[in-house]
Design a protein around this motif. Structure first.
Motif, PDB file in Angstrom:
ATOM      1  N   THR A   1      31.531 -11.867 -83.609  1.00  0.00           N
ATOM      2  CA  THR A   1      30.507 -11.992 -84.642  1.00  0.00           C
ATOM      3  C   THR A   1      30.274 -10.663 -85.339  1.00  0.00           C
TER       4      THR A   1
ATOM      5  N   ARG B   1      30.057 -17.010 -79.678  1.00  0.00           N
ATOM      6  CA  ARG B   1      28.806 -16.511 -80.231  1.00  0.00           C
ATOM      7  C   ARG B   1      27.668 -16.792 -79.260  1.00  0.00           C
TER       8      ARG B   1
ATOM      9  N   THR C   1      24.937  -9.801 -79.603  1.00  0.00           N
ATOM     10  CA  THR C   1      25.816 -10.886 -80.010  1.00  0.00           C
ATOM     11  C   THR C   1      27.239 -10.531 -79.590  1.00  0.00           C
ATOM     12  N   SER C   2      28.216 -11.368 -79.917  1.00  0.00           N
ATOM     13  CA  SER C   2      29.585 -11.130 -79.493  1.00  0.00           C
ATOM     14  C   SER C   2      30.300 -10.169 -80.431  1.00  0.00           C
TER      15      SER C   2
ATOM     16  N   ARG D   1      32.988  -9.799 -87.857  1.00  0.00           N
ATOM     17  CA  ARG D   1      32.817 -10.515 -89.113  1.00  0.00           C
ATOM     18  C   ARG D   1      31.699  -9.907 -89.959  1.00  0.00           C
ATOM     19  N   ASP D   2      30.597  -9.523 -89.301  1.00  0.00           N
ATOM     20  CA  ASP D   2      29.466  -8.947 -90.031  1.00  0.00           C
ATOM     21  C   ASP D   2      29.791  -7.559 -90.575  1.00  0.00           C
TER      22      ASP D   2
END
Length: 299
Positions: A23, A280, A19-20, A26-27
């Motif tokens: 992302t 994303r 994923t980017s 944020r996770d």
């Protein structure tokens, strides 16, 4: 990954979970709130305090493109006939590989990896310190190393570490390594720190070089992708540290500011502007959400 390496970059996490980096960032914040890890600028570390120092095998797989770009830019700061000191680390090892072509150069080092990279450079004289071998990073440490540096005077010192902040300067997780790095720095007229984006904003137990003693920081343009690392760069520049940012050839599509570029030596300052956010990537059918995949990797 974090437990195995002690630290991991957002780029590597993004590659693993497909994923980017936006992302993943944020996770990582979400996982930090659950106590699974501690977020650091450009990456994540084990929870509960200062980052630890991963061994050489782990370091060789972290931020490899960034280290290569940093080494390219740092090599431009070395001139024919210079006498320099080069500390231990995978980034300084990359620098050493590029110094083999500089005629009349004298390199003093406590790193077996740096010495090996220059072993067949006919026009470069390599001087090794004494000391006791620290196997985790192939460096000579202890009183023997420090005493061999007493009275030495060179033009520049190139060193790395575990973390760099404007508040505390360069730091490392090992006391013996920190002591030798301080001796290397004391021998030089200029102190040049090589630190990729995973180290900027991170802190470790033992201070190596105070911020006011650092002449220049050479880092990579991924530091421009994160507000926290960007602010740390500005804070370092405000303290009088010259900042040189090595280009990775990133584009707006991959999340970099399109004007981010290799910066030559010069006065303190940074390229203006904010990076464009990355997009994303769609998850394949039946795949776990990125946060779930990331949590599974960390466990």
């Amino acid at each position: 990954m974090v437990r195995a390496n002690g630290a991991v970059s957002l780029r590597e996490l993004a590659r693993v979970v497909q994923t980017s980096e936006v992302t993943v960032r944020r996770d990582v914040r979400a996982l930090e709130s659950e106590g699974l890890l501690d977020r650091r600028h450009g990456g994540a570390v084990l929870p509960g305090g200062f980052s630890r120092d991963p061994g050489y095998p782990q370091k060789t797989h972290l931020a490899t493109a960034e280290k290569s770009a940093i080494a390219d830019l740092a090599a431009d700061l070395v001139e024919e006939g210079d006498a320099i000191v080069v500390g231990a680390g995978t980034t300084t090892q990359e620098l050493a590989r590029r110094l083999a072509r500089v005629p009349g150069l004298t390199v003093v080092t406590n790193s077996l990896l740096v010495a090996q990279a220059l072993a067949h450079a006919n026009r470069v004289e390599v001087v090794m310190t004494g000391g006791t071998l620290r196997g985790s990073n192939y460096a000579l440490v202890g009183s023997g190393a420090e005493q061999s540096l007493a009275g030495l005077r060179v033009t520049k010192a190139f060193i790395s570490g575990s973390g760099l902040t404007a508040e505390r300067g360069l730091s490392t997780a090992n006391m013996l390594s920190a002591s030798v790095d301080r001796a290397l720095v004391q021998a030089a007229n200029e102190v040049i720190v090589l630190a990729d984006h995973t180290k900027l904003g991170a802190d470790s137990m033992f201070q190596t070089v105070a911020t006011e003693a650092i002449t220049r920081l050479v880092t990579d343009e991924r530091t421009l992708l994160d507000d926290l690392t960007s602010r740390e760069q500005h804070a370092l520049a405000d303290c009088g540290v010259q900042v040189s940012v090595a280009s990775l050839g990133l584009t707006a599509e991959s999340g970099a500011h399109p004007q981010a570029a290799r910066r030559p030596s010069g006065p303190p300052g940074l390229a203006p502007g904010s990076p464009l956010p990355g997009q994303r990537r769609p998850a394949p059918p039946g795949a776990l959400p990125p946060a779930a995949r990331l949590a599974e990797r960390i466990r």
